[in-house]
Design a protein around this motif. Structure first.
Motif, PDB file in Angstrom:
ATOM      1  N   GLU A  41      -6.707  -0.911  -3.940  1.00  0.00           N
ATOM      2  CA  GLU A  41      -6.472  -1.892  -4.886  1.00  0.00           C
ATOM      3  C   GLU A  41      -5.973  -3.362  -4.474  1.00  0.00           C
ATOM      4  O   GLU A  41      -5.076  -3.931  -5.111  1.00  0.00           O
ATOM      5  N   GLN A  54      -1.272  -0.924  -1.808  1.00  0.00           N
ATOM      6  CA  GLN A  54      -1.312  -1.302  -3.020  1.00  0.00           C
ATOM      7  C   GLN A  54       0.073  -2.198  -3.574  1.00  0.00           C
ATOM      8  O   GLN A  54      -0.397  -2.996  -4.101  1.00  0.00           O
ATOM      9  N   SER A  85      -4.124   6.671  -4.323  1.00  0.00           N
ATOM     10  CA  SER A  85      -3.044   6.320  -3.601  1.00  0.00           C
ATOM     11  C   SER A  85      -2.523   7.472  -2.680  1.00  0.00           C
ATOM     12  O   SER A  85      -2.550   7.236  -1.440  1.00  0.00           O
TER      13      SER A  85
HETATM   14 MG    MG Z   1      -1.583   3.517  -7.596  1.00  0.00          MG
END
Ligand code: MG
Ligand code: ATP
Ligand code: ATP
Ligand code: MG
Lengths: 339, 519, 397, 429
Positions: free
Chosen positions: B168, B90, B48
Motif C-alpha cells: 500500500e 504499509q 500484509s
Molecule cells: Mg494492512
C-alpha cells in the motif's frame, strides 16, 4: 572448621551467647540505626554481648525497621521471656515506658533517655557527653597549629549537639585561659547551629561525612570532632589523607580500638560508655540490685570519659595534660558547668 | 504453471495463524522476475500478513518459501534481505528523529564508525537514479508523508533487492507522486526485478499490473488479468457487487455554517503553514480540500478542532459563534465531528475496548453518564448498535480497538463521529487504506450526513475521493488557497494546482499537455 | 482486562474466572519460589549451618537437619507472626493498611501514565498534618479524628498536586519532581521537629507530643483498627473511580493515549493535575495510618523523622504486585503486610535479620511480575498468556 | 514534468516565528531570572561589607591570594545583570546568540551574587577551590550513574535500578577490595556486580516484558535487602577481613596537576574521576558516531523499524543494558573503594535516583546528563560549605537547597523533556 560437628541450634529462641549456663535472659531493642551503626546502638549492643559472655546469661536482640515496630519489638522480647530489656535511643522512650507499666515484673533500661518519675522497673541511662567533649575541645585547641578546629554532626538532634556544644565551650575555655583566639568551625554557640551531613540517612553516609570534613579542613581546621556515627569515618579519612596535618577525634568509643586502622590520626576520643552502663544495668538486674534510679554517665563515674591520647601522647604537652586533669576535677567538682 | 523457473520466488501453501484466527490459509503465490504482481484484497484479507511472512517478520505455521529454486526459512528480515527481498511497509518503518541519510544506512552501515558523508552521497545517487528527490539531511519528522514514503521506497531500493514488496505505498501519495512511483516500478520491472504491489486503488492495478492475485479472508479467491474491469476486480475482492461511483444528489446548500476568515496558523516549530486563508462551508454541502500532504491541511484541521494548533491571526466561526480559540471539548460540544488524519495516533485508544472508543468524546454526556457515574449498559448498547450499523469487523465490542484492522479502525472512528448530530464534520483522509467495499459504504454515510444539513469539510489527497464526494473543491498549496474549483475539473488541472499553479495557467498548460498526449 | 469483560457482559465470565485462577496459581507459586530462594540464602549465609554442609556426606542428617531447623524455625516464626494468632492477624492488617493506601496512590498515577515516586513525601505530609492536629487541638471524640484525617489527606493531596500542577504547567518531569519533593518533605519534617510547635515541652529531642486519644484511629481488635477499614474503603472508591466514573475514564484514556484523549476533548493537563492530587491524597491517607494508628501498646506512635518508614517505595512494589488494580493492590498490601509482621517475629524469635524480609518481598514481586518465568520453572502453569504488568502504566519514565 | 511537480512537495516556509513551546520556555526562564534579580536586589541591602573568596585550601602547598570583594556593590551589580538579562529574555528582542549569553550571564550572576551575599555575612572566606573539588567528588557517581541510564534508555530500557546497581557494586567493591587488597580487582568486581544487576533488569525487562519502571524499584529493594542481609550475616561479623578495602589515591597528571586552582581539581584526582570524564566522551562517541550507537538509538525510537532492516532489537537492548552497567558499576565503586573503603547499609543514600533525575534533566544526552550531575554536585557542595560559614540561612534549609534548586531548574528552565519514543516499552514481535 571444627573436627566434631557442633550441636545444632534449634529454630526456637537460639541464644547468641556461646556458653549458656544461667536461664536469666537479657534482651535489647535497637532504634532504626540498627546494631551495626558503629555508634550508640552498636556500643550498647557490645554491653549486651559482654554481659552474655561474662555473666553467662542468655541474650537476644531485635532491630527496628519502622518506628511503629518499637512497641511490637519490645513486646516480642517480653514474649521471649526476657528478664531485662534494654532499649536504645530516645525514640523508644514512650514505648519503653508503656511496656514498663504493662509488664511490672520485667526490668527495663533505656539508653539516652531519662524520665522525671520513672516506673519502679524502668531505668534511664543518660550521659553528660558535654563534659568529655569540653575536655576534647580544650585539647583540640591546644593541638591546633592553624588556630582553627572543627566539628560537625550527623543530624541536628540533642544527643549530637551536646557533643558539639561541649567541644565549643572547651575551646572557649582554652581561649580564655590562654588569651588565644582559636576558632571553632562547624558549630556556632551563639546560633546553636552548625554543619550537618545532608541527605536522608546521614549517619550512614560516610562519603557525606568526608565531604563535610573536607569543608572544615579547607577552611583551615586541623583538629576535627565528627559526631555522626559511621559517617564520622569520613573525617578520619580526611585526616589520614592530610599526611599528618589534620587529626580527627572519635566519639562514643575509643577510636583507637573501634577504628583501629585510623589510630595514628586520632588525637583522642570522646567516650560514652554505653556498653559499661548497659552491662551494669543487666548485672544489677541479674543480682537483684536493679533500681529505677537513672544512671547519669559523668566524668566522675567514668560513664563518659576522654580516651587516652595513644599515638598522639607525645604531641600533647605535659602542661595541657595537667590542665586537662585540673579541668576534669573542676567539672567533677561542679565548678565548671557545661550549658 | 508446472514448469519451475530457476529464477523466481514461490510461496507454497503458506498458512499463518494468530491464535486460532487464520490470517493466511494455504496461500500460493508465484512471483517472477520482470513482472509486477498485484495483490488485491479487502481490509484484513491477509495481504500484509502474507508479505510479513515472506519478509521474515512473521514465521509461517505451514508451507514453504522457495527463492530461485532454493527453499528458505526466514527467521528474521535480515535473512530475507540476504535472499534478495526488499519491502516497503504499509506503516512506515522510519525513525522519525533520524535524518533521511541515517535512516537509509541504518542496518547496512559499512563500518563500525558511521560515515554520514558517504551516506549522503549514496542517497544522492539513489534519488538520482530513480528520480525520487529527497534531502539527505532532512529529519523524517519534518517531512510530509509523501516524501517519507519516498524515503521508505529508497530504503527498499538501497540494497538493490531482486524481489520488491510494496505494501500500500500509494495510500499516502498524490496522483503525481503515484505516477512517479509507477514509473519507478516500471523501470525496476524492466531491469528484471520482481515486484509485489499491494493497493486498494483499482485504477493503479489496471495501469501497471502484469498479473493479479486476489485474497479474501486469508484465501486466494482468484486470479485476474490486467484487462479486467474495475467493478469485476472489486467484486472479486469483496465478494459482492460494488458500485464504485456512488450516485449522490446535488447539494442543497443552505446558509453558511463554517466561516474561516484571514486564518493563519503556525505549526509546533513555529512555521506559518496556514497563511491568511478564507473560505466558508454551507449547510448541506461538502467542501473538499485537495492538496499535497504537508501544505497546511493538518494544521488547518487542528485549528478547527482547537487542539495543539497555534492560531496567530484570523477567525473561525461555526453557526455564527466564534470558535477561533475554543478548546476541543468546546468545539466538539458545539457540534464538530472530527476524523483525524492519523487514526492510530489521534483517532482511538488502542488499549480501550471498541465500546469505550465509540464514546471516547461523549462519555461525559447522557445517556452514557449521569453525573460522575458511567452507564456501562448504555455504552455497550451504543457499541452493539454502531458495530452492527457500520459493519465493524470485530469478534466482540470488548476487543481492544488496537487489534482492529486499519480499515475497521477507520470505520470505528467514523461511526463514533457520525452517530452524533453534527453542525460540521471535519474528516481527514476518511478512507485512507480502506478497501473499496468499505469506501463505498463510508462515502455513502458522509453524503447522508451532508443531506441532514451538516456542513462537511473533507481533507483528501485522493482525487477519486474528491471527485466522488466534493460539491466544491478548495485546492491548498503552502497554506494558501490556490483556488476553489468545480469537482468536474480535470485531474491534470487539479494536479497542477496542487503544485501551486493558478487555475488559468493550469488550464492552459494542461490543454497543451492533453494534445501532446493525444498523439 | 476487567473493563472489557464487563463491557462484554455475561459470557466472558468463564474466561475471566479461568484467567484469574491462573493469576492466583502463579502468585502462590511465585511466593513459594521466593521462600525457597530465601531458604537457600539463610543456609548459605549462616556460617554454623553452612559449615555443617562440610559433613553433608559423612553426616547428612546433621547438615540437612541443621538446615531444616534453621529454615523451618525462621519460616515457622514468619507464619506464626503473620497469621498465627488474632494478634498476629491484627498486626498484619495494621501493616497492610498504609501499604494499601500508598499503593493505591501509586497505582492510580500509573493508570494515568504517571510514575509517582513521591508517595513517600506525600505520606510524610499526611502524617505530619494529622499528628499535628492530633496533639495540638482539644476536640471531642469523632470530630477530632475526622479533622485530623481530613487534614492529613488534604496535606498529601497538596504535596501530590504540586507535582501534577508543575507537570501540567511547565512539563517538569514527575519523576524528577517527586524525587526532590521526597527529600524536601523529610527535610522540612526534620526542621519542624526542632520547632516548639512540634517538640515536647521540656524536651530537646526531635519527637512530638503524643497524639490525643480523641484523634487516634479507634482500635477494633488490638492493632486491627479503623485505618484498615479506611484503606479498604479507599480501594473500593478508587475501583469505582477508575472503572465506573467519567473521571476515571479520562484518567485511563490519558494514560493509554494522550493524543487521542486530547483529540477527543479531554484535557491532559487537567487530568494530570487531578490524578496527582488524588494520588497524593491516598498517600496522605497512608501517612495518617502511621500517625494515628495504635501501636502494639495501644497508643499511636509520636511523630518523629522516620515515622512513615519507606512506605512510599514499598508502595510502588505493592502497586506492581497488584497490577495497579485496586483489588490486586489490597491483596498485595496484605501479602506485604504479612511479610512485615512475620518478619518481625522471624527476627525476634528466630533471630533472622529483617533484611531477609526485603529480599523475600522483592523476589516475590519479581516472580509474580514475570509469570512466564514461573511457568518455565513450574511447567504445569504453562498456558497463561504472556500478559505482563506492561499493562499497568500508560506512559514511561 | 511529473518530477518537477512532486519536487516542491517538501514544505519550504517563508515566515518563521517562535513556536509556542519556545515562547513559554523563554518567558518562564526570563521571569525566573528577573525574580532572582529582585531577590539579589533585596539581598544587596542586607549584605555585609566584604565577601572574601580564597582560591586555595588552607593546607595547599601553593597559596593563592584570596579575593576580597565589596559585597554590597557586587551583589547589586549581579542583581542588575540578572534584571537586564531576564528583562531581555522576557522582552523577546534578543537574537539567539544574545539569548544564550543572557542565560550564561544570569547563571553566573546568581551564583556570584548569592555567594557574595552569604560570604559577606561570615567571618570566614568562601573557599572556591574546595567548592570545585567537592563538586567533582559529589558529581562523579552521579555522572557515571546517569551515563548508565542514558545508554540503557536510549535503547528503550528504562533504568530506575541505578541505585540498586550502585549498591551491589559498592558492596562487591568493598568486599573484593578487602580480600584482594587490589583496587583494580575491586573495580572489576563492582562492574561485574552491576552487570549482574543489569542482567536481572534485562532478563525481566527484555525477556519477560515486566514493566521496566517498577521493575527498577523492585531491583532496588532487592539490592538493598541482599546487600543488607549479606552485610549482617557475613561482612559485619568479620569486617576487618571483608570490609576494609584499600582506598583509591589521587593520581597527579604530571605538571598539569601543579597548575594553580584548576590543577588539583582537574588533574590530581582518583582514577574514577578520570574514568567518569572519559566515559562521558566515550558514551557520546558511541551513541552519535558509531554504528552501534545508531542502532541503539534506532531501537529506542522505533524498534520495529530497526527490526525490519535486520537489526536484532533484543540483542541491541541487551548490549545497551550491559554496557550501561559498566558505568553504574564504576559509579557504585566510588562509594566504597573510591571514597571510604568500607561498606555500610544503604551507603548510596539515594544517589541512584539523583542520577536518574540528572539523566532526564539532561534529555537522555550523555553530555547534558553529566552537566546536570555537576550542577547537582555544585549546589550540594555550596550548600554544605555555607553551613560551615554559618550564614543567616538555617542549616536545615541549606540542606534542602539542592533539591529545591533542581525543581526550579526543571520547572523554570528545562521544562518538557522528550524521552526516546520506545523508552520503557517492551518489544513484542
Ligand atoms: Mg494492512
Ligand atoms: N498481529 C496480529 N495478531 C492477530 N491477528 C492478526 C495480526 N495481524 C493480522 N492479524 C489478522 O490477520 C488478518 C489479516 O491482516 P492483514 O494485515 O494481512 O490485513 P491486510 O490484508 O493487510 O488488510 P489491509 O488491506 O487493511 O492492509 C487480519 O484480519 C487480522 O485478523
Ligand atoms: N495484536 C493483534 N491481535 C489481534 N489481531 C490483530 C492485532 N494486530 C492486528 N490485528 C488484526 O490485523 C488485521 C489487520 O491488521 P493491520 O495492522 O495489517 O491493519 P491493516 O488492515 O493493515 O490496516 P490498513 O487498513 O491501514 O491497511 C486487523 O483485522 C486486526 O484485527
Ligand atoms: Mg495490509
Amino acid at each position: 572448621g571444627c573436627a566434631t560437628p557442633p550441636p545444632v541450634a534449634t529454630g526456637s529462641t537460639p541464644a547468641t551467647s556461646s556458653a549458656t549456663t544461667s536461664d536469666f535472659k537479657a534482651c535489647m531493642v535497637s532504634d532504626l540505626g540498627g546494631f551495626d551503626d558503629k555508634s550508640f546502638n552498636q556500643t550498647s549492643h557490645d554491653g549486651l554481648v559482654k554481659a552474655g559472655t561474662e555473666l553467662g546469661i542468655q541474650t537476644a536482640q531485635v532491630q527496628s525497621k519502622a518506628e511503629a515496630d518499637y512497641a511490637q519489638n519490645i513486646k516480642s522480647m517480653v514474649d521471649a521471656k526476657c528478664n531485662v530489656i534494654i532499649t536504645v535511643g530516645f525514640l523508644l522512650g514512650d514505648a519503653t515506658q508503656a511496656a514498663a507499666k504493662q509488664y511490672p515484673d520485667v526490668k527495663f533500661a533505656i539508653v539516652d533517655y531519662a524520665y522525671e518519675k520513672p516506673e519502679s522497673n524502668l531505668k534511664g541511662l543518660v550521659f553528660n557527653t558535654g563534659e568529655p567533649s569540653f575536655l576534647a575541645g580544650y585539647a583540640a585547641a591546644s593541638l591546633s597549629k592553624t588556630g582553627k578546629v572543627g566539628t560537625f554532626g550527623g543530624a541536628k538532634i540533642p544527643s549530637v549537639t551536646a557533643f558539639m556544644t561541649g567541644f565549643a565551650q572547651g575551646v572557649a575555655k582554652y581561649n580564655k585561659d590562654k588569651g588565644k583566639d582559636i576558632k571553632v568551625l562547624g558549630w556556632d554557640e551563639a546560633k546553636k547551629d552548625g554543619s550537618f551531613i545532608p541527605g536522608q540517612n546521614p549517619f550512614q553516609d560516610v562519603a557525606g561525612g568526608k565531604q563535610v570534613a573536607n569543608n572544615l579542613v579547607s577552611q583551615g581546621a586541623d583538629v576535627l570532632l565528627p559526631v555522626a556515627g559511621s559517617a564520622g569515618e569520613g573525617a578520619l579519612q580526611v585526616a589520614q589523607a592530610s599526611g599528618g596535618k589534620v587529626g580527627s577525634m572519635w566519639v562514643d568509643t575509643d577510636g583507637c580500638t573501634s577504628q583501629a586502622k585510623y589510630c595514628a590520626v586520632i588525637p583522642t576520643s570522646v567516650g560514652k560508655a554505653m556498653d559499661v552502663a548497659v552491662y551494669q544495668a543487666i548485672k544489677d538486674a541479674k543480682d537483684g540490685k536493679f533500681s529505677n534510679e537513672p544512671f547519669v554517665g559523668t566524668l566522675a563515674n567514668a560513664g563518659v570519659f576522654l580516651a587516652p591520647f595513644h599515638d598522639w601522647d607525645s604531641k600533647v604537652s605535659a602542661d595541657t595534660k595537667s590542665e586537662l586533669d585540673k579541668i576534669k576535677a573542676d567539672i567533677v567538682a561542679g565548678t565548671i558547668k557545661i550549658a | 504453471m508446472p514448469d519451475k523457473p530457476t529464477r523466481g520466488l514461490q510461496l507454497r501453501e503458506i498458512t499463518k495463524k494468530f491464535g486460532d484466527f487464520v490470517a493466511n490459509d494455504v496461500v500460493d503465490l508465484d512471483i517472477r522476475p520482470g513482472e509486477i504482481h498485484c495483490l488485491l484484497g479487502e481490509n484484513g484479507a491477509g495481504k500484509s500478513t502474507l508479505m510479513n511472512v515472506l519478509y521474515g517478520l512473521l514465521q509461517p505455521d505451514g508451507g514453504q518459501i522457495v527463492v530461485d529454486g532454493v527453499e528458505q526459512h526466514f527467521a528474521n528480515p535480515r535473512q530475507a534481505m540476504a535472499a534478495g527481498i526488499g519491502m516497503v511497509h504499509q506503516h512506515f518503518m522510519l525513525v522519525e528523529v533520524f535524518t533521511v541519510a541515517e535512516n537509509l544506512i541504518l542496518g547496512r552501515e559499512p563500518g563500525p564508525v558511521v560515515d554520514l558523508r558517504a551516506a549522503r552521497v549514496k542517497v544522492a545517487e539513489l534519488s538520482e537514479r530513480y528520480n525520487l528527490p529527497v534531502n539527505p539531511d532532512a529529519f523524517i519528522e519534518d517531512l510530509p508523508v509523501g516524501v517519507q514514503q519516498r524515503v521508505e521506497i529508497l530504503k527498499a531500493l538501497a540494497n538493490d533487492a531482486e524481489y520488491l514488496i510494496f505494501d500500500e505505498p500509494t495510500a499516502v501519495l498524490t496522483p503525481q507522486e503515484t505516477d512517479d512511483l509507477m514509473d519507478v516500478m516500471k523501470k525496476l520491472r524492466d531491469d528484471g526485478k520482481a515486484i509485489v504491489f499491494i493497493t486498494h486503488k483499482l485504477r493503479e492495478v489496471r495501469a501497471i499490473a502484469d498479473r493479479i492475485t486476489v485474497l479474501r479472508r486469508g484465501r486466494v479467491v482468484g486470479y485476474a488479468d490486467p484487462g479486467t474491469p474495475e467493478n469485476k476486480l472489486a467484486e472479486l475482492m469483496v465478494g459482492r457487487a460494488v458500485d464504485l461511483q456512488i450516485s449522490k444528489p446535488p447539494a442543497a446548500a443552505g446558509d453558511v455554517r463554517l466561516r474561516v476568515e484571514g486564518l493563519s496558523v503556525a505549526d509546533p516549530n513555529g512555521s506559518v503553514v496556514v497563511d491568511d486563508l478564507d473560505f466558508e462551508v454551507r449547510a448541506g454541502e461538502i467542501l473538499c480540500v485537495a492538496g499535497v500532504q504537508g501544505n497546511g491541511q493538518s494544521e488547518l484541521a487542528d485549528a478547527l478542532l482547537g487542539s495543539n494548533a497555534d492560531v496567530i491571526a484570523g477567525t473561525i466561526s461555526l453557526d455564527g459563534v466564534d470558535i477561533t480559540h475554543a478548546r476541543p471539548r468546546e468545539t466538539i460540544a458545539a457540534g464538530l465531528g472530527f476524523v483525524p488524519e492519523d487514526r492510530q495516533h489521534d483517532g482511538f485508544v488502542g488499549s480501550f475496548t471498541v465500546a469505550e472508543n465509540l464514546v471516547l468524546n461523549r462519555f461525559r454526556d447522557r445517556p452514557f453518564a449521569n453525573g460522575l457515574a458511567l452507564d456501562l449498559k448504555a455504552v455497550a448498547e451504543n457499541a452493539t448498535a454502531l458495530v452492527d450499523q457500520y459493519d465493524i469487523r470485530t469478534e466482540s465490542i470488548a476487543k481492544p480497538a488496537g487489534q482492529l484492522s486499519g480499515g475497521n479502525a477507520q470505520k470505528l472512528v467514523l461511526a463514533r463521529e457520525l452517530s452524533r448530530d453534527l453542525a460540521l464534520l471535519v474528516a481527514s483522509q476518511p478512507t485512507r487504506g480502506v478497501d473499496v467495499g468499505a469506501i463505498e459504504f463510508l462515502h455513502r454515510r458522509i453524503v447522508e450526513e451532508r443531506d441532514t444539513g451538516a456542513a462537511v469539510l473533507i481533507f483528501s489527497t485522493e482525487l477519486e475521493e474528491v471527485e466522488a464526494l466534493a460539491d466544491r473543491v478548495l485546492v491548498m498549496y503552502r497554506g494558501h488557497a490556490v483556488g476553489v474549483v468545480d469537482p468536474g475539473t480535470p485531474r491534470e488541472v487539479l494536479g497542477l494546482m496542487m503544485a501551486g499553479v493558478p487555475y488559468n495557467e493550469a488550464i492552459a498548460g494542461n490543454s497543451g499537455g492533453r494534445e501532446a498526449e493525444g498523439e | 482486562m476487567t473493563t472489557h469483560t464487563r463491557a462484554a457482559g455475561r459470557g466472558a465470565l468463564v474466561e475471566y474466572a479461568s484467567r484469574h485462577w491462573r493469576d492466583w496459581a502463579v502468585t502462590t507459586a511465585a511466593f513459594v519460589l521466593a521462600l525457597v530462594i530465601g531458604a537457600i540464602l539463610m543456609i548459605a549465609a549462616d556460617p554454623q549451618v553452612s559449615a555443617n554442609f562440610a559433613y553433608l556426606f559423612t553426616a547428612p542428617q546433621l547438615a540437612l537437619g541443621s538446615a531444616w531447623a534453621k529454615v523451618s524455625g525462621a519460616y515457622g516464626a514468619l507464619a506464626v507472626g503473620a497469621l498465627g494468632s488474632p494478634q498476629a492477624l491484627a498486626l498484619t492488617s495494621s501493616k497492610a493498611a498504609p501499604l494499601i493506601c500508598a499503593g493505591l496512590g501509586v497505582g492510580l498515577a500509573f493508570r494515568a501514565g504517571l510514575f509517582n515516586i513521591g508517595a513517600q513525601g506525600q505520606a510524610v505530609w499526611g502524617a505530619v498534618t494529622a499528628a499535628w492536629i492530633g496533639f495540638t487541638f482539644e476536640l471531642p471524640y469523632g470530630l477530632h479524628l475526622l479533622v485530623a484525617v481530613v487534614g492529613g489527606v488534604a496535606a498529601g493531596a497538596v504535596w501530590g498536586g504540586i507535582v501534577g500542577w508543575l507537570k501540567a504547567k511547565t512539563g517538569a518531569h514527575e519523576v524528577i519532581v517527586t524525587i526532590m519533593m521526597n527529600y524536601i518533605a523529610s527535610g522540612m519534617l526534620a526542621f519542624l521537629l526542632t520547632t516548639t510547635a512540634f517538640r515536647r515541652p521540656g524536651r530537646e529531642d526531635p519527637i512530638s507530643p503524643e497524639v490525643h486519644a480523641t484523634a487516634a484511629l479507634p482500635s477494633i481488635f488490638g492493632q486491627f483498627h479503623l485505618g484498615f477499614v479506611l484503606a479498604i474503603a479507599a480501594a473500593a472508591a478508587v475501583w469505582w473511580l477508575l472503572e465506573r466514573s467519567t473521571t476515571g475514564f479520562s484518567i485511563r484514556a490519558v494514560g493509554a493515549n494522550p493524543h487521542a484523549a486530547s483529540t477527543a476533548g479531554m484535557s491532559v493537563a487537567t487530568t494530570t493535575a487531578i490524578t496527582m492530587t488524588l494520588a497524593g491524597a491516598l498517600a496522605g491517607l497512608a501517612g495518617i495510618q502511621f500517625a494515628l494508628g495504635p501501636s502494639a501498646n495501644g497508643a499511636p506512635v509520636p511523630l518523629t523523622l522516620g515515622l512513615v518508614g519507606t512506605v512510599g517505595f514499598d508502595a510502588i512494589t505493592v502497586a506492581l504486585l497488584g497490577r495497579s488494580r485496586p483489588v490486586g493492590i489490597v491483596f498485595a498490601g496484605l501479602l506485604f503486610g504479612g511479610l512485615d509482621a512475620g518478619g518481625l517475629a522471624m527476627q525476634s524469635v528466630a533471630q533472622t535479620p529483617l533484611t531477609l524480609t526485603m529480599v523475600l518481598q522483592a523476589v516475590v514481586v519479581l516472580f509474580v511480575a514475570a509469570p512466564a518465568l514461573v511457568a518455565t520453572v513450574l511447567p504445569f502453569l504453562k498456558g497463561r498468556r504472556l500478559k505482563p504488568s506492561a499493562t499497568l502504566t500508560g506512559g514511561q519514565a | 514534468m511529473s518530477a518537477s511537480i512532486s519536487a516542491p512537495a517538501e514544505v519550504v516556509t517563508h515566515v518563521h516565528l517562535e513556536s509556542p513551546d519556545a515562547r513559554r520556555a523563554r518567558l518562564s526562564t526570563g521571569w525566573l531570572i528577573v525574580a532572582a534579580g529582585v531577590g539579589l536586589l533585596v539581598a544587596s541591602f542586607s549584605a555585609g561589607v566584604t565577601a572574601t573568596f580564597t582560591l586555595s585550601d588552607a593546607f595547599d602547598t601553593v597559596q593563592l591570594p584570596s579575593v576580597a570583594l565589596p559585597a554590597g556593590p557586587v551583589v547589586l551589580l549581579t542583581a542588575l545583570l540578572c534584571l537586564a538579562a531576564g528583562g531581555g529574555l522576557v522582552s523577546g528582542r534578543l537574537s539567539r546568540g544574545w539569548r544564550r549569553a543572557a542565560g550564561v550571564i544570569a547563571g553566573l550572576s546568581v551564583v556570584v551574587g548569592f555567594l557574595s551575599w552569604a560570604a559577606s555575612s561570615s567571618t570566614l572566606p568562601f573557599p572556591v577551590s574546595n567548592q570545585l573539588a567537592g563538586t567533582v567528588a559529589l558529581a562523579t557517581p552521579l555522572m557515571l550513574g546517569s551515563l548508565a541510564g542514558v545508554v540503557g534508555e536510549r535503547a528503550g530500557v528504562v533504568n530506575v535500578a541505578i541505585e540498586g546497581q550502585f549498591l551491589n557494586a559498592a558492596f562487591t567493591a568493598a568486599v573484593v577490595g578487602s580480600l584482594t587488597r587490589s583496587i583494580p580487582a575491586a573495580l572489576i568486581g563492582a562492574v561485574l556486580a552491576a552487570a549482574l544487576t543489569g542482567l536481572l533488569l534485562g532478563l525481566f525487562a527484555i525477556k519477560y516484558l515486566v514493566d521496566q519502571v517498577v521493575l527498577g524499584v523492585v531491583i532496588n529493594l532487592l539490592a538493598s535487602g541482599l546487600t543488607g542481609f549479606l552485610f549482617d550475616q557475613l561482612v559485619q561479623p568479620n569486617s576487618t577481613a571483608l570490609n576494609a578495602s584499600p582506598i583509591m589515591t589521587a593520581i597527579p597528571l604530571g605538571p598539569l596537576a601543579s597548575i594553580p586552582l584548576v590543577g588539583p581539581i582537574l588533574f590530581d584526582q582518583t582514577i574514577l574521576v578520570y574514568l567518569a570524564v572519559i566515559s562521558v566522551a566515550v558514551v557520546w562517541f558511541l551513541l552519535y558516531k558509531t554504528r552501534w550507537g545508531l542502532r541503539v538509538r534506532a531501537v529506542g525510537e522505533h524498534p520495529r523499524a530497526a527490526d525490519t532492516v535486520g537489526i536484532s532489537v533484543t540483542a541491541v537492548r541487551w548490549q545497551a543494558v550491559l554496557v550501561g552497567s559498566i558505568f553504574a558499576g564504576l559509579g557504585g565503586a566510588f562509594f566504597t573503594v573510591g571514597s571510604t573503603g568500607t561498606f555500610v547499609k544503604d551507603i548510596t543514600v539515594g544517589n541512584g535516583f539523583i542520577a536518574l533525575a540528572a539523566l532526564i534533566m539532561g534529555r537522555w544526552h550523555p553530555v547534558y546528563a553529566a552537566l546536570m550531575g555537576l550542577f547537582f554536585g555544585f549546589v550540594t557542595q555550596m550548600a554544605s560549605q555555607l553551613q560551615t560559614l554559618s550564614t543567616p540561612v538555617p542549616s536545615q534549609f541549606l540542606l534542602l537547597l539542592p533539591y529545591v534548586a533542581t525543581i526550579i531548574a526543571v520547572a523554570g528552565l528545562i521544562g518538557r523533556t522528550r524521552a526516546p519514543a520506545a523508552d520503557g516499552t517492551p518489544y513484542i514481535k
